[in-house]
Every structure is written in C-alpha cells, then in structure tokens.
Scaffold this active site. Sequence first.
Site, short mmCIF file in Angstrom:
data_model
loop_
_atom_site.label_atom_id
_atom_site.label_comp_id
_atom_site.label_asym_id
_atom_site.label_seq_id
_atom_site.Cartn_x
_atom_site.Cartn_y
_atom_site.Cartn_z
N ASP A 8 0.87 -1.16 0.00
CA ASP A 8 0.00 0.00 0.00
C ASP A 8 0.92 1.23 0.00
O ASP A 8 2.09 1.13 0.38
CB ASP A 8 -0.88 -0.03 1.26
CG ASP A 8 -1.73 1.22 1.39
OD1 ASP A 8 -2.36 1.61 0.39
OD2 ASP A 8 -1.76 1.82 2.49
N LEU A 9 0.40 2.36 -0.44
CA LEU A 9 1.24 3.56 -0.50
C LEU A 9 0.99 4.51 0.69
O LEU A 9 1.87 4.72 1.53
CB LEU A 9 0.97 4.33 -1.81
CG LEU A 9 1.65 5.68 -1.94
CD1 LEU A 9 3.16 5.53 -2.10
CD2 LEU A 9 1.08 6.46 -3.13
N ASP A 10 -0.23 5.05 0.71
CA ASP A 10 -0.54 6.11 1.68
C ASP A 10 -0.57 5.56 3.10
O ASP A 10 -1.39 4.71 3.43
CB ASP A 10 -1.91 6.73 1.35
CG ASP A 10 -1.93 7.41 -0.02
OD1 ASP A 10 -0.96 8.11 -0.33
OD2 ASP A 10 -2.91 7.22 -0.77
N THR A 16 1.30 10.17 3.62
CA THR A 16 0.25 10.88 2.88
C THR A 16 -1.14 10.56 3.41
O THR A 16 -2.09 11.27 3.07
CB THR A 16 0.32 10.55 1.38
OG1 THR A 16 0.71 9.18 1.26
CG2 THR A 16 1.33 11.43 0.66
N LYS A 44 -9.60 5.34 5.10
CA LYS A 44 -8.29 4.86 4.64
C LYS A 44 -8.45 3.71 3.65
O LYS A 44 -9.18 2.75 3.92
CB LYS A 44 -7.42 4.42 5.82
CG LYS A 44 -6.93 5.60 6.66
CD LYS A 44 -5.94 5.15 7.72
CE LYS A 44 -5.42 6.36 8.49
NZ LYS A 44 -4.57 5.95 9.62
N SER A 115 -2.33 0.48 -4.66
CA SER A 115 -2.87 1.70 -4.05
C SER A 115 -4.21 2.07 -4.66
O SER A 115 -4.45 1.86 -5.85
CB SER A 115 -1.89 2.86 -4.25
OG SER A 115 -2.48 4.07 -3.82
N ALA A 116 -5.07 2.66 -3.84
CA ALA A 116 -6.38 3.15 -4.31
C ALA A 116 -6.27 4.56 -4.88
O ALA A 116 -7.25 5.11 -5.36
CB ALA A 116 -7.37 3.15 -3.15
N LYS A 146 -10.49 -1.50 -2.65
CA LYS A 146 -10.42 -2.17 -1.34
C LYS A 146 -11.71 -1.87 -0.57
O LYS A 146 -12.22 -0.76 -0.71
CB LYS A 146 -9.22 -1.64 -0.55
CG LYS A 146 -7.89 -1.84 -1.26
CD LYS A 146 -6.78 -1.05 -0.55
CE LYS A 146 -5.50 -1.05 -1.39
NZ LYS A 146 -4.42 -0.24 -0.83
N GLU A 170 0.01 -3.13 4.70
CA GLU A 170 -1.14 -2.23 4.75
C GLU A 170 -1.25 -1.48 6.08
O GLU A 170 -0.87 -2.01 7.12
CB GLU A 170 -2.43 -3.06 4.61
CG GLU A 170 -2.98 -3.13 3.22
CD GLU A 170 -3.55 -1.80 2.73
OE1 GLU A 170 -3.69 -0.86 3.54
OE2 GLU A 170 -3.85 -1.71 1.54
N ASP A 171 -1.80 -0.26 6.02
CA ASP A 171 -2.08 0.48 7.26
C ASP A 171 -3.58 0.65 7.47
O ASP A 171 -3.99 1.31 8.43
CB ASP A 171 -1.43 1.87 7.24
CG ASP A 171 -2.14 2.80 6.29
OD1 ASP A 171 -2.50 2.36 5.18
OD2 ASP A 171 -2.37 3.97 6.65
C1 BG6 Z 1 -5.94 5.68 -0.67
C2 BG6 Z 1 -6.04 6.51 0.59
O1 BG6 Z 1 -4.64 5.21 -0.79
O2 BG6 Z 1 -6.27 6.47 -1.82
C3 BG6 Z 1 -7.41 7.18 0.68
O3 BG6 Z 1 -5.84 5.67 1.71
C4 BG6 Z 1 -7.69 7.96 -0.60
O4 BG6 Z 1 -7.42 8.03 1.80
C5 BG6 Z 1 -7.57 7.04 -1.81
O5 BG6 Z 1 -8.99 8.53 -0.58
C6 BG6 Z 1 -7.83 7.74 -3.14
O6 BG6 Z 1 -6.82 8.68 -3.38
P1 BG6 Z 1 -6.84 9.76 -4.54
O7 BG6 Z 1 -5.44 10.31 -4.53
O8 BG6 Z 1 -7.17 9.05 -5.82
O9 BG6 Z 1 -7.87 10.75 -4.19
MG MG Z 2 -2.95 3.23 3.34
#
Ligand code: BG6
Ligand code: MG
Length: 220
Positions: A8-10, A16, A44, A115-116, A146, A170-171
Amino acid sequence: YPKAFLFDLDGVITDTAEFHYLAWKQLAKELGVTFDREFNEQLKGISRMDSLEKILALNPSLKDLPVEEKERLATKKNDHYKDLIQKLTPQDILPGIKDLLKDLQNQQIKIALGSASKNAPMVLERLELTHYFDYLVDAAKVSKGKPHPETFTTAADYFNIDYKDCVGVEDAESGVQALNDAGMFSVGVGNELTEADYLVEKTADLKLENILEQYSKWSS
Ligand code: BG6
Ligand code: MG
C-alpha cells in the site's frame, strides 16, 4: 520464500494518509460537516468518491447532491491534497521502507504497489522510489477498490504468482481485509489492525527477516 511483496502507499511508504485526512477535513469544514480521526479510519484505503459519499452521509441535508456537485467537491478535495504533496521529497519516505525495498531487491523478490490513489504514480516519483517497483496498481487499473481483493490480485496475476506466495503491507482495515480475502499474507502497520496475519507498530519495525519468519510459520 514469498515471491512478491505488495505495498500500500498512503500511510505505509509515506505519511500521505495524514495529507488525505487534512484535505478531507478542509473540505468538510467548507461543507459545515465535522469529523474526527476515528471516523477517518473508515476512509483509509477507500477511493476518492466513496470517501466523499461517506462524508456527505454525515449530514442528511447533503445526501442527494447532484452528480456534478459531487464531482466538484471531489476535485476540490484533490486540489487541497495536491497542494500538500507538492512539498514531498525523498526525506518523507517513512523509516525502514527504503531498507526493506533494497533487501527485497537483493533477494529478487518482486515488488508491486497496490494503491487506491490516482495520485500514486506522482507520489512515488516525488519520493524517487518508482524504480524499485516492478509493477504499479493504482485506482486506474481496478474496477473494485479495497476491501475487494482486486487491487492486490491484479498485481499477483501480472506476475503470474499464486496469491499465497504474496505478502501485502497495509495500514488500513480495508486493505488488510483485501489481502486476507485474496489469501495473501497480510502485514499490518499500526496497533488497531487486529485482523492482520502479522502486526507491527510502525514502519521502522518492518524487517524483512522478521516478516519472512512469520510468513513461513503462516504458510506451513
Ligand atoms: C488511498 C487513501 O490510498 O487512496 C485514501 O488511503 C484515498 O485516503 C484514496 O482517498 C484515493 O486517493 P486519490 O489520490 O485518488 O484521491
Ligand atoms: Mg494506506
């Protein structure tokens, strides 16, 4: 040994998750909605639009906004977010992550992002980490976000690797659930993620040796 690590990224590679929180809070303030960190846990790992829906649901009078208005609000949140990530540099990589990536590369274990976020490729660029990744899965590559497993299975399928040979980091609760439902070994960062197969408190505790030890117990 596992054959791939899916990150996972954020909130895992960089903080972030905090920027997403601040950007949503700013938008919520403009909408006259308040929410706290506990509520934020539900956001998240969840896509931009799905997160907006959850926030709008906090105030009954915002329930039936037209689609164009929702698009406008989502774009506004993303503008706040993009302001915040402008100042990201390699210094913002969370402790332990770069060593883990290097160790994986030395062991010739594949590395993918799951990542989402539509901003994921840009965030990796700013952190100067793109070259470590053999494959990137972001919001553009999946139809079900997810907690559906698709984000992670897409990476495994690309590598042609069995799901049980994958480790995911993952967090978020939604992400741990996605990994578990895929039949992958889930590593959770943060104390609350009780469903994770292996839980560490912070990214600095993500040591390849320890993860491999836990993985081999899990897989035998
Ligand atoms: C996920 C985050 O990685 O990405 C969420 O945990 C975020 O908080 C989602 O809403 C979507 O991100 P983005 O950058 O496409 O708005
Ligand atoms: Mg995350």
